[in-house]
Motif scaffolding. Sequence first.
Motif, PDB file in Angstrom:
ATOM      1  N   ARG A  53     -25.776  22.266   4.478  1.00 12.32           N
ATOM      2  CA  ARG A  53     -24.917  23.425   4.719  1.00 12.32           C
ATOM      3  C   ARG A  53     -24.449  24.030   3.399  1.00 12.32           C
ATOM      4  NH1 ARG A  53     -18.972  21.317   6.436  1.00 12.32           N
ATOM      5  NH2 ARG A  53     -18.697  19.964   4.655  1.00 12.32           N
ATOM      6  N   LYS A  54     -24.132  25.300   3.458  1.00 10.61           N
ATOM      7  CA  LYS A  54     -23.671  26.003   2.263  1.00 10.61           C
ATOM      8  C   LYS A  54     -22.229  25.615   1.971  1.00 10.61           C
ATOM      9  CE  LYS A  54     -26.656  29.945   2.914  1.00 10.61           C
ATOM     10  NZ  LYS A  54     -26.750  31.380   3.101  1.00 10.61           N
ATOM     11  N   ARG A  55     -21.940  25.496   0.713  1.00  6.71           N
ATOM     12  CA  ARG A  55     -20.582  25.142   0.308  1.00  6.71           C
ATOM     13  C   ARG A  55     -19.952  26.319  -0.411  1.00  6.71           C
ATOM     14  NH1 ARG A  55     -22.299  19.211  -1.452  1.00  6.71           N
ATOM     15  NH2 ARG A  55     -22.517  18.443   0.660  1.00  6.71           N
ATOM     16  N   SER A  56     -18.680  26.532  -0.171  1.00  4.86           N
ATOM     17  CA  SER A  56     -17.981  27.623  -0.835  1.00  4.86           C
ATOM     18  C   SER A  56     -16.579  27.165  -1.198  1.00  4.86           C
ATOM     19  CB  SER A  56     -17.920  28.865   0.044  1.00  4.86           C
ATOM     20  OG  SER A  56     -17.137  28.620   1.177  1.00  4.86           O
ATOM     21  N   SER A  57     -16.055  27.761  -2.266  1.00  9.18           N
ATOM     22  CA  SER A  57     -14.685  27.480  -2.670  1.00  9.18           C
ATOM     23  C   SER A  57     -14.041  28.785  -3.114  1.00  9.18           C
ATOM     24  CB  SER A  57     -14.640  26.445  -3.799  1.00  9.18           C
ATOM     25  OG  SER A  57     -15.278  26.955  -4.942  1.00  9.18           O
ATOM     26  N   VAL A  58     -12.756  28.908  -2.845  1.00  9.49           N
ATOM     27  CA  VAL A  58     -12.005  30.109  -3.198  1.00  9.49           C
ATOM     28  C   VAL A  58     -10.906  29.701  -4.155  1.00  9.49           C
ATOM     29  CG1 VAL A  58     -10.572  31.981  -2.330  1.00  9.49           C
ATOM     30  CG2 VAL A  58     -12.494  31.159  -0.965  1.00  9.49           C
ATOM     31  N   SER A  59     -10.832  30.413  -5.294  1.00 11.69           N
ATOM     32  CA  SER A  59      -9.756  30.153  -6.245  1.00 11.69           C
ATOM     33  C   SER A  59      -8.950  31.432  -6.417  1.00 11.69           C
ATOM     34  CB  SER A  59     -10.312  29.678  -7.589  1.00 11.69           C
ATOM     35  OG  SER A  59     -11.131  30.669  -8.156  1.00 11.69           O
ATOM     36  N   THR A  60      -7.634  31.293  -6.399  1.00 16.20           N
ATOM     37  CA  THR A  60      -6.726  32.434  -6.527  1.00 16.20           C
ATOM     38  C   THR A  60      -5.870  32.238  -7.765  1.00 16.20           C
ATOM     39  OG1 THR A  60      -6.641  32.627  -4.127  1.00 16.20           O
ATOM     40  CG2 THR A  60      -4.938  33.772  -5.365  1.00 16.20           C
ATOM     41  N   VAL A  61      -5.831  33.287  -8.610  1.00 10.11           N
ATOM     42  CA  VAL A  61      -5.036  33.249  -9.842  1.00 10.11           C
ATOM     43  C   VAL A  61      -3.998  34.362  -9.768  1.00 10.11           C
ATOM     44  CG1 VAL A  61      -5.101  33.460 -12.343  1.00 10.11           C
ATOM     45  CG2 VAL A  61      -6.997  32.367 -11.143  1.00 10.11           C
ATOM     46  N   ARG A  62      -2.740  34.018  -9.980  1.00  9.86           N
ATOM     47  CA  ARG A  62      -1.661  34.999  -9.976  1.00  9.86           C
ATOM     48  C   ARG A  62      -1.075  35.074 -11.379  1.00  9.86           C
ATOM     49  NH1 ARG A  62       4.234  34.507  -7.903  1.00  9.86           N
ATOM     50  NH2 ARG A  62       4.822  36.681  -7.743  1.00  9.86           N
ATOM     51  N   GLN A  63      -1.075  36.284 -11.944  1.00 10.13           N
ATOM     52  CA  GLN A  63      -0.535  36.493 -13.283  1.00 10.13           C
ATOM     53  C   GLN A  63       0.623  37.481 -13.199  1.00 10.13           C
ATOM     54  OE1 GLN A  63      -3.890  37.919 -15.486  1.00 10.13           O
ATOM     55  NE2 GLN A  63      -4.765  35.877 -15.761  1.00 10.13           N
ATOM     56  N   VAL A  64       1.702  37.177 -13.918  1.00 12.64           N
ATOM     57  CA  VAL A  64       2.876  38.054 -13.954  1.00 12.64           C
ATOM     58  C   VAL A  64       3.008  38.595 -15.364  1.00 12.64           C
ATOM     59  CG1 VAL A  64       5.367  38.199 -13.612  1.00 12.64           C
ATOM     60  CG2 VAL A  64       3.999  36.691 -12.160  1.00 12.64           C
ATOM     61  N   ASP A  65       3.014  39.946 -15.498  1.00  6.76           N
ATOM     62  CA  ASP A  65       3.190  40.575 -16.809  1.00  6.76           C
ATOM     63  C   ASP A  65       4.651  40.515 -17.232  1.00  6.76           C
ATOM     64  OD1 ASP A  65       0.522  41.170 -16.752  1.00  6.76           O
ATOM     65  OD2 ASP A  65       0.798  43.243 -16.068  1.00  6.76           O
ATOM     66  N   GLY A  67       6.591  42.949 -17.696  1.00  6.70           N
ATOM     67  CA  GLY A  67       7.348  43.951 -16.946  1.00  6.70           C
ATOM     68  C   GLY A  67       7.599  43.538 -15.508  1.00  6.70           C
ATOM     69  N   GLY A  68       7.091  42.407 -15.076  1.00  5.97           N
ATOM     70  CA  GLY A  68       7.324  41.925 -13.724  1.00  5.97           C
ATOM     71  C   GLY A  68       6.229  42.310 -12.735  1.00  5.97           C
ATOM     72  N   ALA A  69       5.152  42.942 -13.224  1.00  6.25           N
ATOM     73  CA  ALA A  69       4.072  43.345 -12.336  1.00  6.25           C
ATOM     74  C   ALA A  69       3.159  42.154 -12.063  1.00  6.25           C
ATOM     75  CB  ALA A  69       3.271  44.481 -12.960  1.00  6.25           C
ATOM     76  N   ASP A  70       2.794  41.980 -10.804  1.00  4.40           N
ATOM     77  CA  ASP A  70       1.906  40.883 -10.416  1.00  4.40           C
ATOM     78  C   ASP A  70       0.461  41.368 -10.396  1.00  4.40           C
ATOM     79  OD1 ASP A  70       4.012  39.201 -10.054  1.00  4.40           O
ATOM     80  OD2 ASP A  70       4.073  39.385  -7.873  1.00  4.40           O
ATOM     81  N   ARG A  71      -0.419  40.472 -10.789  1.00  5.78           N
ATOM     82  CA  ARG A  71      -1.850  40.746 -10.661  1.00  5.78           C
ATOM     83  C   ARG A  71      -2.494  39.499 -10.068  1.00  5.78           C
ATOM     84  NH1 ARG A  71      -5.462  41.862 -15.817  1.00  5.78           N
ATOM     85  NH2 ARG A  71      -5.926  39.679 -15.617  1.00  5.78           N
ATOM     86  N   VAL A  72      -3.105  39.672  -8.907  1.00  3.38           N
ATOM     87  CA  VAL A  72      -3.712  38.546  -8.209  1.00  3.38           C
ATOM     88  C   VAL A  72      -5.227  38.724  -8.247  1.00  3.38           C
ATOM     89  CG1 VAL A  72      -3.925  37.328  -6.016  1.00  3.38           C
ATOM     90  CG2 VAL A  72      -1.718  38.291  -6.709  1.00  3.38           C
ATOM     91  N   THR A  73      -5.909  37.671  -8.708  1.00  2.00           N
ATOM     92  CA  THR A  73      -7.364  37.683  -8.773  1.00  2.00           C
ATOM     93  C   THR A  73      -7.873  36.561  -7.876  1.00  2.00           C
ATOM     94  OG1 THR A  73      -7.243  38.413 -11.064  1.00  2.00           O
ATOM     95  CG2 THR A  73      -9.355  37.566 -10.297  1.00  2.00           C
ATOM     96  N   GLN A  74      -8.817  36.913  -7.014  1.00  2.00           N
ATOM     97  CA  GLN A  74      -9.380  35.919  -6.108  1.00  2.00           C
ATOM     98  C   GLN A  74     -10.889  35.896  -6.313  1.00  2.00           C
ATOM     99  OE1 GLN A  74      -8.789  36.691  -1.909  1.00  2.00           O
ATOM    100  NE2 GLN A  74      -8.138  34.568  -1.625  1.00  2.00           N
ATOM    101  N   ARG A  75     -11.431  34.671  -6.467  1.00  2.00           N
ATOM    102  CA  ARG A  75     -12.863  34.519  -6.692  1.00  2.00           C
ATOM    103  C   ARG A  75     -13.416  33.493  -5.713  1.00  2.00           C
ATOM    104  NH1 ARG A  75     -15.223  32.242 -12.242  1.00  2.00           N
ATOM    105  NH2 ARG A  75     -13.004  32.129 -12.503  1.00  2.00           N
ATOM    106  N   GLU A  76     -14.548  33.850  -5.074  1.00  3.87           N
ATOM    107  CA  GLU A  76     -15.208  32.947  -4.139  1.00  3.87           C
ATOM    108  C   GLU A  76     -16.544  32.539  -4.737  1.00  3.87           C
ATOM    109  OE1 GLU A  76     -16.676  32.693   0.502  1.00  3.87           O
ATOM    110  OE2 GLU A  76     -15.739  34.517  -0.246  1.00  3.87           O
TER     111      GLU A  76
END
Length: 85
Positions: A53-65, A67-76
């Motif tokens: 079977r195929k395997r997959s993983s999801v990683s989520t990175v949250r960065q705060v600048d 100025g308080g702005a959030d940037r969320v990056t998600q990679r599968e």
Amino acid sequence: MGIGTGIFLFVVGAILTFALNFETSVINLDLVGYILMAAGAVVFVVSLVLVMRKRSSVSTVRQVDNGGADRVTQRETRSDTDPLV
């Protein structure tokens, strides 16, 4: 481990069914052999399905600048390669 176990069960069941030719009053060796062969085939097929079977993983990175702005990056990541290699 599961593939080898399935092959082992199938071989032991085939030996009990086809190679041994004596009767016991307690247990039917042919029936036990057929049951072991069926169990071995089921274990073998289930193990192959789980390995292939195929395997997959999801990683989520949250960065705060600053100025308080959030940037969320998600990679599968999906793995289509053979896991046994």
